[in-house]
Design an enzyme around this catalytic site. Sequence first.
Site, PDB file in Angstrom:
ATOM      1  N   ILE A  12      20.055  38.141  -0.147  1.00  8.28           N
ATOM      2  CA  ILE A  12      19.940  39.639  -0.026  1.00  8.28           C
ATOM      3  C   ILE A  12      20.679  40.364  -1.123  1.00  8.28           C
ATOM      4  O   ILE A  12      20.157  41.283  -1.744  1.00  8.28           O
ATOM      5  CB  ILE A  12      20.783  40.200   1.465  1.00  8.28           C
ATOM      6  N   ASN A  35      26.123  29.026  -2.524  1.00  7.13           N
ATOM      7  CA  ASN A  35      24.900  28.934  -1.725  1.00  7.13           C
ATOM      8  C   ASN A  35      23.540  29.748  -2.414  1.00  7.13           C
ATOM      9  O   ASN A  35      22.926  30.299  -2.095  1.00  7.13           O
ATOM     10  CB  ASN A  35      25.135  29.472  -0.337  1.00  7.13           C
ATOM     11  N   LYS A  84      28.073  31.883   5.613  1.00  6.02           N
ATOM     12  CA  LYS A  84      27.152  32.824   6.553  1.00  6.02           C
ATOM     13  C   LYS A  84      26.617  31.913   7.501  1.00  6.02           C
ATOM     14  O   LYS A  84      25.769  32.233   8.190  1.00  6.02           O
ATOM     15  CB  LYS A  84      25.983  33.763   6.076  1.00  6.02           C
ATOM     16  N   SER A 124      26.778  42.704  10.124  1.00  7.21           N
ATOM     17  CA  SER A 124      25.587  41.968  10.972  1.00  7.21           C
ATOM     18  C   SER A 124      25.590  42.643  12.291  1.00  7.21           C
ATOM     19  O   SER A 124      26.560  43.066  12.844  1.00  7.21           O
ATOM     20  CB  SER A 124      26.021  40.429  10.719  1.00  7.21           C
ATOM     21  N   TYR A 148      32.260  32.871  12.381  1.00 10.19           N
ATOM     22  CA  TYR A 148      31.256  33.620  11.416  1.00 10.19           C
ATOM     23  C   TYR A 148      31.184  35.056  11.714  1.00 10.19           C
ATOM     24  O   TYR A 148      31.564  36.006  11.197  1.00 10.19           O
ATOM     25  CB  TYR A 148      29.983  33.121  11.176  1.00 10.19           C
ATOM     26  N   LYS A 152      32.995  39.057  10.411  1.00 11.17           N
ATOM     27  CA  LYS A 152      32.472  40.129  10.215  1.00 11.17           C
ATOM     28  C   LYS A 152      32.910  41.256  10.815  1.00 11.17           C
ATOM     29  O   LYS A 152      33.467  42.505  10.198  1.00 11.17           O
ATOM     30  CB  LYS A 152      30.766  40.272  10.477  1.00 11.17           C
ATOM     31  N   ASN A 198      18.238  29.370  10.056  1.00 10.46           N
ATOM     32  CA  ASN A 198      17.563  30.502  10.485  1.00 10.46           C
ATOM     33  C   ASN A 198      16.027  30.219  10.445  1.00 10.46           C
ATOM     34  O   ASN A 198      15.659  29.228   9.808  1.00 10.46           O
ATOM     35  CB  ASN A 198      17.721  31.755   9.640  1.00 10.46           C
TER      36      ASN A 198
END
Length: 337
Positions: A12, A35, A84, A124, A148, A152, A198
């Site tokens: 992103i 990553n 993430k 998120s 995780y 957030k 994902n």
Amino acid sequence: MSVLVTGGTGFIGSHTVVELLEAGYDVVVFDNFYNSKPCVLDRIKQITGKSVKFYEADMCDASAMKKIFAENEIDAVIHFAGLKAVGESVEKPLAYYKNNIGGTVVLCEEMAAAGVKRMVFSSSATVYGDPETVPMREDFPTSATNPYGETKLVIERILADVCVSDPEWSVSCLRYFNPIGAHKSGLIGEDPMGIPNNIMPRIQKVAAGEWDAITIFGNDYDTPDGTGVRDYIHVTDLAQAHIAALKRVYTVKGWECFNIGCGRGYSVLELIDAYSRASGKEIPKVIMPRRPGDIAVSYADPTKAKEVLGWEAKLTLDDMCRDAYNFLLKNPHGYED
Ligand code: UD1
């Protein structure tokens, strides 16, 4: 005056850097490449014809942060850097708390020391936990089901507390739904390290012939076709939401949060069908049991982002699948340095 993008070579982050450059912002990026890959910086230059000032740095390193703020006239931060992977966070909670929360505290301390008090934060929809109803609104109760998600949630609260303690701060937390797709050029896209979690990178593994079939995690949910429903959003639409939020933190002080989604859900089967149409490839499917921790349905009420930020998603599920497949065609082995 520059915008600092933390984690700016990630999925992103890189798309947001492209939108920032195209909107005329000066951009400074740091990333630790945990990553992501350095070649993303060349790809960004190929797309935009512009360069960013880059630091290989970790946000937990206070002296590195201090140096970045000392060497640049930063006046806002878009904060993506963070670990993430949900499953990994269950196995390594301390790494997640130390990096995501500890790193954000260091970043905020150095921002405050440098007098930089504007931030757009990458949150998120996971902060809604398993909501009682959909579509999800910003005033729904929040909760976390894994470390995780907890990071957030805690970071959102830390940023809200910072805004209370010092009314000069302005923070926009963007609660993303399910970002997929890739830049239309096919030069940047999603290339997670290791085995992807994902769904879209997993579908791409099947399309590339690396995997035999996509596993469908449950077809017994209370949804029209029994598979999980999600609000997929094109990463370019999502990137543009950051530009809208950036304008907001220049004009309004205090803490705010916004849902960033399309406002409609598609099932796993609908997503796979759309991908098959876009790629012309059959995607074999295998039904498996539900994945622990998954919820049946998640989609946004994005009204607040439209009314307050003047932003709404424009690209369709077919656009998302077309652009994801284009990225795969142009990068069959992902980013290669
Ligand atoms: C996941 C995370 C979420 C995180 C988000 C960020 C979990 C439980 N949730 O969301 O906390 O914020 O990623 O990227 O990991 N599916 C399959 N087969 C697959 C993979 C997924 O059927 O091989 C299904 C899932 O059950 C779900 C949908 O596809 O219904 C989307 O899954 P995914 O892309 O992993 O996203 P989320 O689970 O929504």
